[in-house]
Design a protein around this motif. Structure first.
Motif, PDB file in Angstrom:
ATOM      1  N   MET A 241      -3.332   0.549   6.834  1.00  0.00           N
ATOM      2  CA  MET A 241      -2.820  -0.824   6.833  1.00  0.00           C
ATOM      3  C   MET A 241      -2.082  -1.118   8.144  1.00  0.00           C
ATOM      4  SD  MET A 241      -1.551  -1.685   2.935  1.00  0.00           S
ATOM      5  CE  MET A 241      -0.851  -0.094   2.512  1.00  0.00           C
ATOM      6  N   TYR A 242      -2.105  -2.392   8.517  1.00  0.00           N
ATOM      7  CA  TYR A 242      -1.464  -2.835   9.751  1.00  0.00           C
ATOM      8  C   TYR A 242      -0.126  -3.509   9.455  1.00  0.00           C
ATOM      9  CZ  TYR A 242      -6.116  -2.102  11.665  1.00  0.00           C
ATOM     10  OH  TYR A 242      -7.307  -1.554  12.035  1.00  0.00           O
ATOM     11  N   VAL A 243       0.788  -3.376  10.401  1.00  0.00           N
ATOM     12  CA  VAL A 243       2.073  -4.073  10.338  1.00  0.00           C
ATOM     13  C   VAL A 243       1.985  -5.276  11.274  1.00  0.00           C
ATOM     14  CG1 VAL A 243       4.544  -3.919  10.755  1.00  0.00           C
ATOM     15  CG2 VAL A 243       3.306  -1.928   9.852  1.00  0.00           C
TER      16      VAL A 243
ATOM     17  N   ASP B 179      -2.274  -2.057  25.886  1.00  0.00           N
ATOM     18  CA  ASP B 179      -2.129  -0.609  25.688  1.00  0.00           C
ATOM     19  C   ASP B 179      -0.684  -0.234  25.381  1.00  0.00           C
ATOM     20  OD1 ASP B 179      -4.821  -0.150  26.196  1.00  0.00           O
ATOM     21  OD2 ASP B 179      -4.501  -0.063  28.368  1.00  0.00           O
ATOM     22  N   ALA B 180       0.207  -1.199  25.431  1.00  0.00           N
ATOM     23  CA  ALA B 180       1.629  -0.905  25.264  1.00  0.00           C
ATOM     24  C   ALA B 180       2.082  -0.978  23.807  1.00  0.00           C
ATOM     25  CB  ALA B 180       2.451  -1.884  26.097  1.00  0.00           C
ATOM     26  N   ILE B 181       1.191  -1.394  22.914  1.00  0.00           N
ATOM     27  CA  ILE B 181       1.614  -1.507  21.514  1.00  0.00           C
ATOM     28  C   ILE B 181       0.946  -0.428  20.669  1.00  0.00           C
ATOM     29  CG2 ILE B 181       1.997  -3.986  21.749  1.00  0.00           C
ATOM     30  CD1 ILE B 181      -0.534  -4.464  20.197  1.00  0.00           C
ATOM     31  N   LYS B 182       1.581  -0.092  19.571  1.00  0.00           N
ATOM     32  CA  LYS B 182       1.053   0.937  18.671  1.00  0.00           C
ATOM     33  C   LYS B 182      -0.206   0.448  17.975  1.00  0.00           C
ATOM     34  CE  LYS B 182       5.615   2.899  17.636  1.00  0.00           C
ATOM     35  NZ  LYS B 182       6.631   3.145  16.567  1.00  0.00           N
ATOM     36  N   LYS B 183      -1.061   1.407  17.650  1.00  0.00           N
ATOM     37  CA  LYS B 183      -2.335   1.056  17.029  1.00  0.00           C
ATOM     38  C   LYS B 183      -2.174   0.335  15.699  1.00  0.00           C
ATOM     39  CE  LYS B 183      -5.074   4.777  19.111  1.00  0.00           C
ATOM     40  NZ  LYS B 183      -5.913   5.970  18.845  1.00  0.00           N
ATOM     41  N   GLU B 184      -1.094   0.680  14.969  1.00  0.00           N
ATOM     42  CA  GLU B 184      -0.922   0.087  13.641  1.00  0.00           C
ATOM     43  C   GLU B 184      -0.244  -1.289  13.674  1.00  0.00           C
ATOM     44  OE1 GLU B 184       2.673   2.880  14.183  1.00  0.00           O
ATOM     45  OE2 GLU B 184       0.541   2.829  14.710  1.00  0.00           O
ATOM     46  N   ASN B 185       0.130  -1.740  14.869  1.00  0.00           N
ATOM     47  CA  ASN B 185       0.821  -3.026  14.975  1.00  0.00           C
ATOM     48  C   ASN B 185      -0.114  -4.139  15.443  1.00  0.00           C
ATOM     49  OD1 ASN B 185       3.211  -1.843  14.200  1.00  0.00           O
ATOM     50  ND2 ASN B 185       4.037  -1.680  16.271  1.00  0.00           N
TER      51      ASN B 185
ATOM     52  N   PRO C  16       3.640 -13.741   5.120  1.00  0.00           N
ATOM     53  CA  PRO C  16       4.805 -12.857   4.930  1.00  0.00           C
ATOM     54  C   PRO C  16       4.674 -11.591   5.771  1.00  0.00           C
ATOM     55  CG  PRO C  16       3.775 -13.458   2.829  1.00  0.00           C
ATOM     56  CD  PRO C  16       2.824 -13.841   3.908  1.00  0.00           C
ATOM     57  N   LEU C  17       5.748 -11.154   6.385  1.00  0.00           N
ATOM     58  CA  LEU C  17       5.721  -9.967   7.241  1.00  0.00           C
ATOM     59  C   LEU C  17       6.201  -8.707   6.522  1.00  0.00           C
ATOM     60  CD1 LEU C  17       7.101 -11.505  10.569  1.00  0.00           C
ATOM     61  CD2 LEU C  17       4.719 -11.251   9.806  1.00  0.00           C
ATOM     62  N   THR C  18       6.507  -8.837   5.233  1.00  0.00           N
ATOM     63  CA  THR C  18       7.020  -7.675   4.477  1.00  0.00           C
ATOM     64  C   THR C  18       5.908  -6.817   3.894  1.00  0.00           C
ATOM     65  OG1 THR C  18       7.202  -9.110   2.532  1.00  0.00           O
ATOM     66  CG2 THR C  18       9.202  -8.775   3.863  1.00  0.00           C
ATOM     67  N   CYS C  19       4.684  -7.279   4.008  1.00  0.00           N
ATOM     68  CA  CYS C  19       3.547  -6.559   3.414  1.00  0.00           C
ATOM     69  C   CYS C  19       2.749  -5.824   4.489  1.00  0.00           C
ATOM     70  CB  CYS C  19       2.614  -7.536   2.685  1.00  0.00           C
ATOM     71  SG  CYS C  19       3.458  -8.617   1.510  1.00  0.00           S
ATOM     72  N   GLY C  20       2.013  -4.810   4.074  1.00  0.00           N
ATOM     73  CA  GLY C  20       1.051  -4.158   4.958  1.00  0.00           C
ATOM     74  C   GLY C  20      -0.325  -4.758   4.707  1.00  0.00           C
TER      75      GLY C  20
END
Length: 445
Positions: A1-3, A49-55, A69-73
């Motif tokens: 899942m992504y954040v 390239d500066a951000i994490k893969k999951e973000n 909503p940003l509280t969910c994955g």
């Protein structure tokens, strides 16, 4: 899942790591349509390239338009120039916000396997639907806090109904909202439409006549006497009733007619000496066109309790039906129905088949397989008529010789709590979990 995180600059941008989302590589500096529920917005894709893969970063303008909503994955699916964020599953649980709040602790069973489902999961009531704004106000599950938070959200991508509007003032407005959801979401609305006991009988009788008791619609008192003359023992049931309420058992012995029924949690018995004497009673208690009359199924009795069986089935993450459990239901001693709410109890079916029917293991397996086949045949007929079901509970009657009759099909809210009452917790949670997996599947994930 992504954040998903906010990107504090104006514009319509989506920023991801180049290796993050399969299918996006060819969209550098190009626009795609970003979808959440029924809302969508055009965004330009940028790689970093500066951000994490999951973000995944979205402009604050985009977040505001999507009401995301940003509280969910979340998972993201790329298809034909569109990126869908989800899943986003809405569960229509209750008729009122007050009841929704009261029942909120019970909905935790829907999110017990959240890490395998993901996305936004919201519960809401009919009162929480704003049709013109295309929004719902209800409770959103927060996986980090493991709690429900009041939230206003766009219409979901998938809607599951477990509401019970029959015999309430909300019947018409419920259908109005559900038809609106269907027009917007198409095949992503399930456990709807609803059907009555009479409609069920009409649909099934061509394919499963051998498993249906003779049934007729009540239009006048003469219908009752005609059925009594043929069968001697009948049941009268409301078309949309549930939980064993407003059911009458009528038995004719010579000229005498005996009626058993429950009213205000009290058992009643009336005895009439002739057809004419019973006439006023039936006219007082029955409404033409709102009840059906049914030949009594010769259910097996055990120590004064009537026994029938509930087959619990649900769709899985591939949209295929699975049998999750078969349970016997013992009615309270002397009761005319087997409903647990009327004082009955339940257990695993195989235990009852062994102790009451005295069947061996091979015979039990055969009986259970036949029950399952009857249920699957019934579902096929119903779905061919346009009913989109996600889970269902079918009540089966079994006589001394193991002949099977379909008593009822529970589809408004075929609650798996019977599994808990039979100490089969795994089946209860599996049913809830599969419903959510099926919702995820419908949403394209």
């Amino acid at each position: 899942m992504y954040v998903i995180k906010p990107y504090e600059k104006k514009g319509q941008m989506m920023i991801v790591s180049k290796s993050t989302i399969p299918g996006l590589v060819g969209y550098l500096n190009r626009q795609v349509r970003l979808q959440f529920g029924i809302r969508s917005v055009e965004v330009t894709i940028h790689f970093s390239d500066a951000i994490k893969k999951e973000n995944v970063y979205l402009s604050t303008d985009v977040l505001k338009q999507l009401r995301l909503p940003l509280t969910c994955g979340y998972d993201l699916v790329v298809q034909g120039g569109k990126v869908t964020i989800g899943p986003f599953i809405g569960i229509l649980c209750e008729l009122t916000n007050r009841k929704l709040t009261e029942m909120l602790p019970t909905y935790s069973s829907f999110v017990k396997g959240y890490r395998y489902i993901g996305g936004a999961i919201a519960v809401f009531s009919i009162e929480g639907i704003q049709k013109e704004k295309q929004t719902i106000t209800g409770y959103l599950y927060d996986p980090e806090k493991n709690s429900w938070e009041v939230k206003s959200l766009p219409f979901p991508a998938v809607v599951m109904s477990i509401a019970e509007p029959s015999l309430t003032a909300s019947w018409e407005v419920f259908h109005e909202h559900m038809k609106n959801f269907e027009s917007l979401l198409g095949g992503r609305v399930f456990n709807y439409p609803h059907f009555s006991k009479w409609e069920m009988h009409q649909m099934l009788r061509s394919e499963l006549k051998e498993h249906l008791p003779e049934t007729t619609l009540y239009t006048n008192v003469e219908n009752i006497h005609e059925m009594l003359n043929r069968h001697g023992n009948i049941y009268i049931k409301p078309l949309h009733g549930r939980l064993g309420k407003r059911i009458f058992n009528v038995v004719k012995n010579g000229e005498q007619i005996k009626v058993k029924y429950d009213e205000k949690r009290m058992r009643h018995e009336e005895v009439f000496s002739s057809n004419a004497d019973s006439h006023l009673f039936f006219q007082k208690h029955l409404i033409p066109g709102a009840f059906l009359i049914q030949q009594t199924i010769p259910l097996k009795m055990h120590k004064g309790s009537v026994i029938d069986f509930r087959v619990m089935v649900a769709k899985n993450e591939k949209g295929l039906w699975e049998n999750l459990g078969i349970y016997s239901r013992y009615g309270a001693r002397g009761q005319i129905v087997s409903n647990i709410t009327a004082g009955g109890h339940t257990e695993i079916a195989r235990d009852t088949l062994k102790t009451v029917w005295k069947l061996e293991d091979k015979e039990i397996q055969r009986v259970e397989q036949e029950m399952e086949q009857i249920v699957l045949r019934s579902i096929e007929v119903l779905e061919n008529q346009g009913y989109h079901l996600g889970n269902i509970g079918v009540d089966i009657g079994l006589d001394e010789e193991c002949h099977m009759s379909i008593i009822e099909i529970n589809h408004q809210n075929p609650d798996p709590y019977i599994a808990l009452m039979a100490n089969d917790r795994l089946a209860f949670y599996k049913c809830r979990f599969q419903l959510m997996r099926y919702g995820r599947y419908l949403g394209g994930f």
